[in-house]
Write an enzyme that holds these catalytic residues in place. Sequence first.
Site, PDB file in Angstrom:
ATOM      1  CG  HIS A  59      -1.854  -0.915   1.201  1.00  0.00           C
ATOM      2  ND1 HIS A  59      -3.038  -0.891   1.942  1.00  0.00           N
ATOM      3  CD2 HIS A  59      -2.142  -2.156   0.442  1.00  0.00           C
ATOM      4  CE1 HIS A  59      -3.964  -1.718   1.669  1.00  0.00           C
ATOM      5  NE2 HIS A  59      -3.543  -2.593   1.017  1.00  0.00           N
TER       6      HIS A  59
ATOM      7  CD  GLU B   1      -2.517   4.245   2.992  1.00  0.00           C
ATOM      8  OE1 GLU B   1      -3.469   4.523   3.330  1.00  0.00           O
ATOM      9  OE2 GLU B   1      -1.975   3.259   2.271  1.00  0.00           O
TER      10      GLU B   1
ATOM     11  CB  CYS C  17      -6.712  -0.538   5.094  1.00  0.00           C
ATOM     12  SG  CYS C  17      -5.006  -1.089   5.089  1.00  0.00           S
TER      13      CYS C  17
ATOM     14  CB  CYS D 171      -2.445   1.804   6.098  1.00  0.00           C
ATOM     15  SG  CYS D 171      -1.826   0.995   4.535  1.00  0.00           S
TER      16      CYS D 171
END
Length: 159
Positions: A53, A55, A83, A86
Amino acid sequence: MEDKIKFMRAALARARKGLAQGEVPVGAVIVCEGKIVSSGYNRRTKTQMASSHAEMYAIDRACKKFGTWRLPERDLYVTLEPCPMCMGAALNARVRKIYFGAYEQKGRSMTAELAQSNLLNHTLEVEGGVLEEECSQLLSGFFRSMRARTKTEQEKEEE
């Protein structure tokens, strides 16, 4: 220009880089003392790893840059509401504040709850809706295009 707008635009630029590579267009930057110190964009398709991801890349790069897993006094800007994975990484890294653009439409992010949960002996501030429309449009356009491609491919298979 207000700083949070400037930094969210930088996160959007990272999201567009991911989009150009066929990724879900989510981008992130980490800011320290008014300067971008790291960035990332989604790379799940390329890496075939669930943790790829935006992040996560931004946090990992900032940790490497500063030589520590703790990132106090640093802010994370991300184009989509984080999410739980993260959010956990941001809490673990002791990020000060998260600014995000688009809200997770299915309401599964638990952002506010996790930010204040003190699960990892840290809480952080969260501000959503920064350039929300622009962030949402980028994501909506990607998924609309993906659905159209899938429909076209299915129609060709049926012929």
